[in-house]
Motif scaffolding. Structure first.
Motif, PDB file in Angstrom:
ATOM      1  N   VAL A   1       0.849  -1.195   0.000  1.00  0.00           N
ATOM      2  CA  VAL A   1       0.000   0.000   0.000  1.00  0.00           C
ATOM      3  C   VAL A   1       0.881   1.239   0.000  1.00  0.00           C
ATOM      4  CG1 VAL A   1      -2.000  -1.033   1.137  1.00  0.00           C
ATOM      5  CG2 VAL A   1      -0.171  -0.056   2.534  1.00  0.00           C
ATOM      6  N   LYS A   2       0.480   2.219  -0.780  1.00  0.00           N
ATOM      7  CA  LYS A   2       1.134   3.524  -0.778  1.00  0.00           C
ATOM      8  C   LYS A   2       0.064   4.515  -0.356  1.00  0.00           C
ATOM      9  CE  LYS A   2       4.562   6.149  -3.364  1.00  0.00           C
ATOM     10  NZ  LYS A   2       5.324   6.248  -4.639  1.00  0.00           N
ATOM     11  N   LEU A   3       0.183   4.998   0.880  1.00  0.00           N
ATOM     12  CA  LEU A   3      -0.899   5.725   1.526  1.00  0.00           C
ATOM     13  C   LEU A   3      -0.687   7.227   1.529  1.00  0.00           C
ATOM     14  CD1 LEU A   3      -1.291   3.422   4.661  1.00  0.00           C
ATOM     15  CD2 LEU A   3      -2.581   3.316   2.516  1.00  0.00           C
ATOM     16  N   SER A   4      -1.783   7.945   1.703  1.00  0.00           N
ATOM     17  CA  SER A   4      -1.718   9.384   1.922  1.00  0.00           C
ATOM     18  C   SER A   4      -0.851   9.681   3.136  1.00  0.00           C
ATOM     19  CB  SER A   4      -3.131   9.927   2.157  1.00  0.00           C
ATOM     20  OG  SER A   4      -3.099  11.214   2.738  1.00  0.00           O
ATOM     21  N   LYS A   5      -0.148  10.806   3.097  1.00  0.00           N
ATOM     22  CA  LYS A   5       0.692  11.210   4.237  1.00  0.00           C
ATOM     23  C   LYS A   5      -0.127  11.440   5.498  1.00  0.00           C
ATOM     24  CE  LYS A   5       4.555  12.359   4.486  1.00  0.00           C
ATOM     25  NZ  LYS A   5       5.745  11.656   5.014  1.00  0.00           N
ATOM     26  N   ILE A   6      -1.424  11.596   5.359  1.00  0.00           N
ATOM     27  CA  ILE A   6      -2.286  11.747   6.531  1.00  0.00           C
ATOM     28  C   ILE A   6      -2.104  10.555   7.468  1.00  0.00           C
ATOM     29  CG2 ILE A   6      -4.708  11.718   7.292  1.00  0.00           C
ATOM     30  CD1 ILE A   6      -5.338  13.427   4.801  1.00  0.00           C
ATOM     31  N   PHE A   7      -1.944   9.363   6.893  1.00  0.00           N
ATOM     32  CA  PHE A   7      -1.766   8.166   7.709  1.00  0.00           C
ATOM     33  C   PHE A   7      -0.386   8.113   8.356  1.00  0.00           C
ATOM     34  CE2 PHE A   7      -5.163   6.748   4.807  1.00  0.00           C
ATOM     35  CZ  PHE A   7      -6.079   6.327   5.745  1.00  0.00           C
TER      36      PHE A   7
ATOM     37  N   LEU B   1      -1.883   0.213  10.986  1.00  0.00           N
ATOM     38  CA  LEU B   1      -2.537   1.004   9.943  1.00  0.00           C
ATOM     39  C   LEU B   1      -3.343   0.104   9.010  1.00  0.00           C
ATOM     40  CD1 LEU B   1       0.087   3.682   8.777  1.00  0.00           C
ATOM     41  CD2 LEU B   1      -2.132   4.086   9.869  1.00  0.00           C
ATOM     42  N   ILE B   2      -2.775  -1.039   8.683  1.00  0.00           N
ATOM     43  CA  ILE B   2      -3.483  -1.963   7.790  1.00  0.00           C
ATOM     44  C   ILE B   2      -4.782  -2.459   8.437  1.00  0.00           C
ATOM     45  CG2 ILE B   2      -3.362  -4.250   6.711  1.00  0.00           C
ATOM     46  CD1 ILE B   2      -0.414  -3.659   6.125  1.00  0.00           C
ATOM     47  N   ASP B   3      -4.743  -2.716   9.743  1.00  0.00           N
ATOM     48  CA  ASP B   3      -5.962  -3.117  10.454  1.00  0.00           C
ATOM     49  C   ASP B   3      -7.047  -2.054  10.283  1.00  0.00           C
ATOM     50  OD1 ASP B   3      -4.838  -5.461  11.416  1.00  0.00           O
ATOM     51  OD2 ASP B   3      -4.148  -4.523  13.284  1.00  0.00           O
ATOM     52  N   TYR B   4      -6.632  -0.792  10.453  1.00  0.00           N
ATOM     53  CA  TYR B   4      -7.618   0.296  10.344  1.00  0.00           C
ATOM     54  C   TYR B   4      -8.166   0.392   8.925  1.00  0.00           C
ATOM     55  CZ  TYR B   4      -9.973   4.727  10.828  1.00  0.00           C
ATOM     56  OH  TYR B   4     -10.955   5.688  10.846  1.00  0.00           O
ATOM     57  N   ILE B   5      -7.285   0.396   7.952  1.00  0.00           N
ATOM     58  CA  ILE B   5      -7.694   0.591   6.565  1.00  0.00           C
ATOM     59  C   ILE B   5      -8.542  -0.574   6.067  1.00  0.00           C
ATOM     60  CG2 ILE B   5      -6.828   0.784   4.192  1.00  0.00           C
ATOM     61  CD1 ILE B   5      -4.430   2.336   5.474  1.00  0.00           C
ATOM     62  N   ASN B   6      -8.260  -1.771   6.529  1.00  0.00           N
ATOM     63  CA  ASN B   6      -9.026  -2.938   6.094  1.00  0.00           C
ATOM     64  C   ASN B   6     -10.501  -2.872   6.511  1.00  0.00           C
ATOM     65  OD1 ASN B   6      -7.529  -4.626   4.430  1.00  0.00           O
ATOM     66  ND2 ASN B   6      -6.516  -5.670   6.140  1.00  0.00           N
ATOM     67  N   GLN B   7     -10.820  -2.028   7.474  1.00  0.00           N
ATOM     68  CA  GLN B   7     -12.218  -1.859   7.859  1.00  0.00           C
ATOM     69  C   GLN B   7     -13.038  -1.220   6.740  1.00  0.00           C
ATOM     70  OE1 GLN B   7     -12.701  -0.561  12.312  1.00  0.00           O
ATOM     71  NE2 GLN B   7     -10.833   0.399  11.536  1.00  0.00           N
TER      72      GLN B   7
ATOM     73  N   LYS C   1       3.684  -4.368   2.492  1.00  0.00           N
ATOM     74  CA  LYS C   1       4.621  -3.243   2.558  1.00  0.00           C
ATOM     75  C   LYS C   1       3.845  -1.936   2.591  1.00  0.00           C
ATOM     76  CE  LYS C   1       8.433  -1.011   0.078  1.00  0.00           C
ATOM     77  NZ  LYS C   1       9.281  -1.024  -1.141  1.00  0.00           N
ATOM     78  N   VAL C   2       4.243  -1.032   3.494  1.00  0.00           N
ATOM     79  CA  VAL C   2       3.564   0.262   3.642  1.00  0.00           C
ATOM     80  C   VAL C   2       4.531   1.403   3.328  1.00  0.00           C
ATOM     81  CG1 VAL C   2       2.369   1.823   5.225  1.00  0.00           C
ATOM     82  CG2 VAL C   2       2.024  -0.647   5.425  1.00  0.00           C
ATOM     83  N   SER C   3       4.128   2.289   2.429  1.00  0.00           N
ATOM     84  CA  SER C   3       4.883   3.506   2.137  1.00  0.00           C
ATOM     85  C   SER C   3       3.880   4.645   1.991  1.00  0.00           C
ATOM     86  CB  SER C   3       5.721   3.348   0.863  1.00  0.00           C
ATOM     87  OG  SER C   3       4.891   3.035  -0.246  1.00  0.00           O
ATOM     88  N   PHE C   4       4.387   5.869   1.801  1.00  0.00           N
ATOM     89  CA  PHE C   4       3.508   7.025   1.793  1.00  0.00           C
ATOM     90  C   PHE C   4       3.750   7.902   0.561  1.00  0.00           C
ATOM     91  CE2 PHE C   4       4.213   5.710   6.171  1.00  0.00           C
ATOM     92  CZ  PHE C   4       2.905   5.529   6.593  1.00  0.00           C
ATOM     93  N   ARG C   5       2.679   8.513   0.076  1.00  0.00           N
ATOM     94  CA  ARG C   5       2.733   9.335  -1.127  1.00  0.00           C
ATOM     95  C   ARG C   5       3.129  10.771  -0.779  1.00  0.00           C
ATOM     96  NH1 ARG C   5      -2.247   8.559  -5.079  1.00  0.00           N
ATOM     97  NH2 ARG C   5      -0.574   9.146  -6.509  1.00  0.00           N
ATOM     98  N   GLU C   6       3.687  11.470  -1.749  1.00  0.00           N
ATOM     99  CA  GLU C   6       3.955  12.897  -1.563  1.00  0.00           C
ATOM    100  C   GLU C   6       2.619  13.638  -1.511  1.00  0.00           C
ATOM    101  OE1 GLU C   6       6.685  14.735  -4.182  1.00  0.00           O
ATOM    102  OE2 GLU C   6       8.194  13.148  -4.018  1.00  0.00           O
TER     103      GLU C   6
END
Length: 267
Positions: free
Chosen positions: A216-222, A236-242, A253-258
């Motif tokens: 997942v490549k997530l918003s920087k908010i996360f 974070l994955i637990d939360y998003i999977n809801q 793998k978790v990373s974040f977008r600009e």
């Protein structure tokens, strides 16, 4: 020597960006005595019959007129309705919350307060390329609530975040492309649960995040507000999977977008 200078410049640039984001996420830690109850089952069970302490009808009409389905804002149109916006801001400022307000009423009021005064801030500096070009956008105390003055950062961090409802991050709008979209209807006490669920689900499954089973490549908010989403030992994955339409593996793998701070102007 050139390599050292380049590395130093990169370090300074990174430090400046970190400080900037940290300022945004921590601006304003003073509730000014305004109530911040924990979100409880009351919110989950709130229904259409709940009465609002404030009539948000003016704001609802402005949003429907000047915000499209994608959350882009017609600031030029808002300027033409300046008197109506000012009328609504005065109404908000005349109503100071106290402990008699229900949690659902407070959430709707604080979210609308943040969003309406953000639009007001943009209009007072329009045209502007980015809210970050406005000095003290999140730290200057220009929002009036009764006899109290508070900043946008104060509303977010000292009021809304203290209520322990992470979904508020997808309801407040910072007038930027990468922000969760500005909902084109006012938040109300009777609908706040379904509205928060809607904007959270829409944001997580939007192009602001890139989600697959294994990465997942997530918003920087996360990233900025990770602690709000990972309480009680969840990830974070637990939360998003809801809310995600794609089921993510726990070890993905978790990373974040600009973050794109360009103004969300429909023009």
């Amino acid at each position: 020597m050139k390599k050292f200078i380049l590395s130093f410049v990169v370090f300074i640039s990174g430090a400046w960006m970190f400080a900037s984001c940290n300022l945004i996420s921590s601006a304003g830690f003073n509730s000014k005595g305004l109530p911040t109850p924990d979100v409880t089952a009351e919110l989950r069970n709130s229904g259409e019959g709940v009465q609002n302490k404030v009539d948000h009808g003016i704001w609802n009409g402005l949003l429907q007129r000047h915000v499209d389905k994608d959350g882009m804002v017609n600031y030029s149109g808002f300027k033409k309705d300046r008197e109506k916006l000012d009328e609504y801001l005065k109404l908000l400022s005349s109503k100071k919350p106290d402990d008699s307000w229900k949690t659902s009423e407070l959430l709707a009021y604080y979210i609308n307060l943040y969003n309406a005064y953000t639009v007001d801030l943009i209009l007072r500096n329009y045209p502007v390329k980015s809210i970050k070009d406005i000095d003290g956008a999140w730290t200057r105390e220009f929002v009036k609530v009764g006899d109290t003055e508070i900043s946008l950062g104060g509303i977010e961090n000292s009021l809304l975040r203290k209520m322990n409802e992470p979904r508020i991050h997808f309801a407040i709008n910072c007038a930027s492309i990468s922000c969760p979209k500005l909902l084109n209807e006012a938040y109300t006490a009777g609908k706040i649960e379904s509205q928060l669920d809607k904007v959270t689900r829409e944001f997580i499954n939007s192009d602001k995040n890139v989600i697959s089973k294994n990465a997942v490549k997530l918003s920087k908010i996360f990233d900025w507000y990770k602690g709000d989403f990972t309480e009680n030992g969840r990830s974070l994955i637990d939360y998003i999977n809801q809310y995600s339409e794609t089921r993510i593996d726990p070890d993905a793998k978790v990373s974040f977008r600009e973050y794109n701070w360009e103004l969300n102007d429909s023009k």
